[in-house]
Design a protein around this motif. Sequence first.
Motif, short mmCIF file in Angstrom:
data_model
loop_
_atom_site.label_atom_id
_atom_site.label_comp_id
_atom_site.label_asym_id
_atom_site.label_seq_id
_atom_site.Cartn_x
_atom_site.Cartn_y
_atom_site.Cartn_z
N ARG A 33 -10.45 -5.12 -0.28
CA ARG A 33 -10.34 -6.72 -0.79
C ARG A 33 -11.72 -6.60 -1.89
N ASP A 34 -11.41 -7.39 -3.01
CA ASP A 34 -12.56 -7.34 -4.07
C ASP A 34 -12.09 -8.39 -5.02
N GLU A 35 -12.95 -9.59 -4.78
CA GLU A 35 -12.86 -10.62 -5.68
C GLU A 35 -11.69 -11.10 -5.54
N GLY A 36 -11.05 -11.64 -4.26
CA GLY A 36 -9.89 -12.52 -4.39
C GLY A 36 -8.58 -11.63 -4.36
N SER A 37 -8.62 -10.33 -4.47
CA SER A 37 -7.64 -9.53 -4.73
C SER A 37 -7.41 -8.32 -3.65
N THR A 38 -6.62 -7.74 -3.40
CA THR A 38 -6.53 -6.81 -2.28
C THR A 38 -5.63 -5.68 -2.74
N ASP A 39 -6.16 -4.56 -2.76
CA ASP A 39 -5.40 -3.24 -3.25
C ASP A 39 -5.19 -2.47 -1.79
N HIS A 40 -3.75 -2.03 -1.67
CA HIS A 40 -3.30 -1.35 -0.54
C HIS A 40 -3.07 0.16 -0.84
N TRP A 41 -3.78 1.00 0.15
CA TRP A 41 -3.65 2.49 -0.02
C TRP A 41 -2.95 2.75 1.40
N TYR A 42 -2.07 3.78 1.41
CA TYR A 42 -1.10 4.31 2.39
C TYR A 42 -1.25 5.43 2.53
N LEU A 43 -1.89 5.93 3.66
CA LEU A 43 -2.35 7.50 4.02
C LEU A 43 -1.33 7.74 5.00
N THR A 44 -0.61 8.93 4.94
CA THR A 44 0.13 9.82 5.79
C THR A 44 -0.48 10.88 6.23
N ILE A 45 -0.76 11.00 7.44
CA ILE A 45 -1.50 12.23 8.02
C ILE A 45 -0.42 12.90 8.97
N SER A 46 -0.35 14.45 8.94
CA SER A 46 0.42 15.15 9.45
C SER A 46 0.28 16.32 9.17
N ASP A 47 0.50 17.51 10.19
CA ASP A 47 0.19 19.02 9.88
C ASP A 47 -0.87 19.18 8.97
N GLN A 48 -2.14 18.46 9.46
CA GLN A 48 -3.38 18.78 8.75
C GLN A 48 -3.29 18.41 7.32
N GLN A 49 -2.64 17.50 6.91
CA GLN A 49 -2.46 17.22 5.53
C GLN A 49 -2.56 15.68 5.38
N VAL A 50 -2.94 15.11 4.23
CA VAL A 50 -3.17 13.61 4.20
C VAL A 50 -2.31 13.56 2.78
N ARG A 51 -1.37 12.43 2.62
CA ARG A 51 -0.78 12.21 1.68
C ARG A 51 -0.96 10.94 1.36
N VAL A 52 -1.32 10.31 -0.11
CA VAL A 52 -1.78 9.03 -0.36
C VAL A 52 -0.70 8.39 -1.22
N ALA A 53 -0.56 7.12 -1.00
CA ALA A 53 0.37 6.28 -1.74
C ALA A 53 -0.23 5.01 -1.96
#
Length: 139
Positions: A33-53
């Motif tokens: 959250r920042d000044e009335g808006s919200t950014d969404h970050w989606y992290l998928t964790i598996s097999d010791q890896q992190v994917r970000v979207a």
Amino acid sequence: MGATAEQYLQQLDAGRRPDLPESTAGTLRLDVRDEGSTDHWYLTISDQQVRVARSTEDADLVVGADRWVFDRMVNGELHPGAAMLRNELTVQGNMRLLMLLRRVFAGPSDARHPRELGQSAMDARASGRTGTDPREELS
């Protein structure tokens, strides 16, 4: 000040992360959250890896906080558990995934692993050094 959460997440490498448990898998959504808006970050964790979207999809754990809270967590200045106890962030879902944020985020640039500090102390004792600070460089 170090990197912001946004900068860190944008450049997060999808390579293998040996610091993550092999058996841990799940999804996290960070609602920043920042000044009335919200950014969404989606992290998928598996097999010791992190994917970000960028996504608003449901996740196993949803963590919401102001931007400054995430920025401090990314830089190792704030532990996710401490932030939760102080009501600086909200969590909903699988709580065991919350502690993974500590491993996903880089932490302070001058941080050293506890085993490294312990080994330095043992080496100092073995060499007869009298210094009490295990972070001292060995000659």
